[in-house]
Design a protein around this motif. Structure first.
Motif: not given
Ligand SMILES: [Zn+2]
Length: 273
Positions: A238-242
């Motif tokens: 994931h690059r942005v999620y959480h």
């Protein structure tokens, strides 16, 4: 919560195990599971003796085609479909609320800690109209033109638009944030404000991120497991999620978190415009 990639991983793992097999016994212990229609006993009796003709997926739903009728499983927040190769191995715990025992000895159990999931029956011929689920993003019908058409008619923010199952099927909070990052689009933009090249980038990003997640067997944040109990390994990608507070992998700007439509929303204020 399982989204399209996780549900597709489940479907692919289960299909060779259940298609062509007969349901010899069904038990549904939690009345809430059948709240959409029927009683636990009624649904269990209706599926007993039926053979699974095909295992499909529509959005985040798993569809057991039983001939004239289909059993639909919506996993909700924390639902799991777990496969036990033989009845002898089947070990239900206090969160196991239903199971199907198949000819040949395998057992499929439904486990759900938060109990938001649903099991229900629909005539197979009416599935499309009854479920009211929008375009499948991995189908060939999900073209730039088709996406442009639905975007044009919608003044909601693009993040909320992507989460609307009646428009596009199967995208939840994780893949909406990840697709918007890859498309370079700020989640607060209005769907109708997207230019054609942005719509093209969004379509490509949605498909790329969903396919990549399927290849990595889904994202496990907390509860998600495949039918063999294995977590997916897409979450580290994931690059942005959480990832709020950590530097953007592309530009180094700290990832931000805002609340949009009551959902935590993660983005890079430099890369996404
Ligand atoms: Zn960035």
């Amino acid at each position: 919560m399982p989204e399209l990639p996780e549900v597709e991983v489940i479907r692919r793992a289960l299909a060779p195990r259940v298609v062509g097999r007969r349901i010899e016994e069904a038990q549904i212990a939690l009345p809430r599971l059948t709240r959409r229609g029927g009683t636990p006993q009624g649904v269990a009796a209706a599926v007993t003796g039926r053979t699974v003709a095909a295992l499909g997926r529509r959005g985040k739903c798993v569809l057991f085609d039983l001939g004239g009728e289909s059993l639909i499983v919506r996993l909700g927040m924390t639902g799991q479909l777990l496969w036990w190769e033989t009845g002898a191995r089947f070990r239900p715990d206090s969160h196991t609320h239903a199971h199907l025992r198949f000819s040949g000895g395998g057992v499929l159990s439904y486990r759900d800690v938060r109990k938001f999931g649903e099991l229900f029956l629909l005539p197979t011929a009416t599935l499309e109209t009854a479920l009211r689920i929008g375009m499948e993003p991995l189908d060939s019908a999900f073209t730039v033109e088709a996406l442009a058409r639905v975007c044009r008619d919608s003044s909601v923010r693009i993040k909320s638009f992507l989460l609307d199952q009646r428009k596009i099927a199967g995208i939840g909070n994780i893949y909406a944030d990840e697709a918007l990052f890859r498309a370079g689009i700020r989640p607060t933009r209005r769907a109708s404000s997207l230019r054609l090249e942005e719509i093209r980038a969004l379509r490509r990003a949605v498909r790329t991120v969903l396919r990549s997640a399927i290849r990595h067997r889904g994202s496990t944040i907390s509860d998600y497991r495949d039918p063999c109990g294995q977590p997916g390994d897409f979450a580290p990608l994931h690059r942005v999620y959480h990832r709020h507070g950590t530097p953007c992998a592309v530009c180094g700007t700290p990832i931000q978190r805002i609340v949009l439509g009551q959902r935590g929303t993660h983005f890079c204020s430099t890369c996404q415009r």
